[in-house]
Design an enzyme around this catalytic site. Structure first.
Site, PDB file in Angstrom:
ATOM      1  N   LEU A  86      -6.923   4.783  -4.052  1.00  0.00           N
ATOM      2  CA  LEU A  86      -6.611   5.706  -2.972  1.00  0.00           C
ATOM      3  C   LEU A  86      -5.116   5.601  -2.742  1.00  0.00           C
ATOM      4  O   LEU A  86      -4.567   4.483  -2.714  1.00  0.00           O
ATOM      5  CB  LEU A  86      -7.359   5.328  -1.687  1.00  0.00           C
ATOM      6  N   ASP A  87      -4.440   6.733  -2.573  1.00  0.00           N
ATOM      7  CA  ASP A  87      -3.002   6.640  -2.345  1.00  0.00           C
ATOM      8  C   ASP A  87      -2.730   5.969  -0.998  1.00  0.00           C
ATOM      9  O   ASP A  87      -3.623   5.864  -0.148  1.00  0.00           O
ATOM     10  CB  ASP A  87      -2.331   8.008  -2.438  1.00  0.00           C
ATOM     11  N   ALA A  88      -1.518   5.529  -0.799  1.00  0.00           N
ATOM     12  CA  ALA A  88      -1.183   4.721   0.379  1.00  0.00           C
ATOM     13  C   ALA A  88      -1.508   5.433   1.684  1.00  0.00           C
ATOM     14  O   ALA A  88      -1.949   4.799   2.658  1.00  0.00           O
ATOM     15  CB  ALA A  88       0.290   4.320   0.342  1.00  0.00           C
TER      16      ALA A  88
END
Length: 294
Positions: A157-159
């Protein structure tokens, strides 16, 4: 006159299958391979005395049932080992390599395998370490890693995205969950700029949108809330490309301001707090196996 004493005519002899080859079925939900050829119902290869563990003990350690109930399940034909129904009590198996199913659903019998669900907080990296010193998933499971568990995350999951991230040391399962050919669905809740009142948006997303790296589409799209210049939407898709949800919604004119992943296949985030870990239940693991044909 005395009644006739002539013998009654003999009934035709009915051929019945030999008990030695009859397939024993029960009213219990059958395992997937219960309808195998009778010659194959003798069960998996037996281990020599002293090797492996008794099947009912393995089932009890895996949390399936007590040993006594496990024995009843074996009698009912509900237990399958390595593709064959087990009818023999006391069978010894190798938990390291045996594939065990209960009612057709695979169960985990290896003690060292770990399956975790993490609610990844917003702002954290989906990595086990970070060269720039930013907070990452590895920080949350640092004690487990220090204790010798070799964990890795299933996908990323992106930040700026929070939500469900699976962690495991089961390489086969992780590989299949990430491989696009198995089409394991992921569910997201996204808050976007703009009030979505046009049903055509859902149709466009389901039909497919052309992105820089090729077409992409959602399996399901639903508008949950609209107001104050924003919309809350739910998307289900099996795509795994980077930033795929953000790019899809931006392409149709509704940029994402907040994004949460709530499901990976049959596993739900539920009410886990950000940063919280939980061990997956036996049923959840079995359904993950089933989703990727393990």
């Amino acid at each position: 006159m005395a009644p006739s004493t002539s013998p009654a005519p003999k009934k035709a002899k009915v051929h019945r299958p030999s008990p030695a080859v009859a397939v024993m079925l029960s009213n219990a939900k059958p395992a997937k391979h219960q309808n195998v050829d009778p010659a194959e119902t003798t069960g998996p290869k037996k281990l020599p005395w002293g090797e492996g563990e008794r099947l009912q003990k393995v089932l009890a350690k895996a949390g399936v049932a007590s040993r006594r109930v496990a024995e009843d399940m074996i009698d009912a034909g509900r237990i399958e080992v390595d593709g064959k129904i087990v009818k023999e009590q006391g069978l010894r198996i190798d938990p390291e390599n045996a594939i065990v199913r209960v009612d057709g659903v695979r169960v985990v019998v290896r003690d060292e395998q770990v399956y975790l669900a993490l609610n990844k907080p917003k702002g954290w990296q989906s990595t086990m370490s970070d060269e720039m010193g930013r907070p990452c998933v590895g920080d949350i499971v640092s004690e487990r890693i220090a204790a010798g568990q070799r964990l890795f995350h299933v996908g990323r999951l992106d930040a700026d995205t929070e939500g469900l991230l699976l962690l495991t040391n089961d390489g086969d399962l992780a590989h299949r969950l990430m491989h696009p050919s198995f089409e394991v669905s992921k569910t997201y809740l996204a808050t976007v700029n703009g009030e979505i009142n046009n049903r055509n948006v859902a149709k466009v997303l389901r039909d497919g949108v052309e992105l820089d790296d090729g077409p992409a589409k959602v399996d399901k799209f639903q508008v949950l809330e609209v107001g104050q210049g924003k919309s809350l939407v739910k998307l289900v898709l099996h795509e795994g490309r980077k930033h795929i949800v953000r790019r899809l919604l931006a392409e149709v004119g509704y940029p994402v301001t907040a994004l949460v992943r709530t499901h990976v296949g049959p596993v739900a985030l539920g009410d886990q707090r950000p940063g919280a870990l939980r061990v997956l239940g036996r049923d959840e693991i079995g359904k993950l196996y089933e989703a990727v044909s393990l």
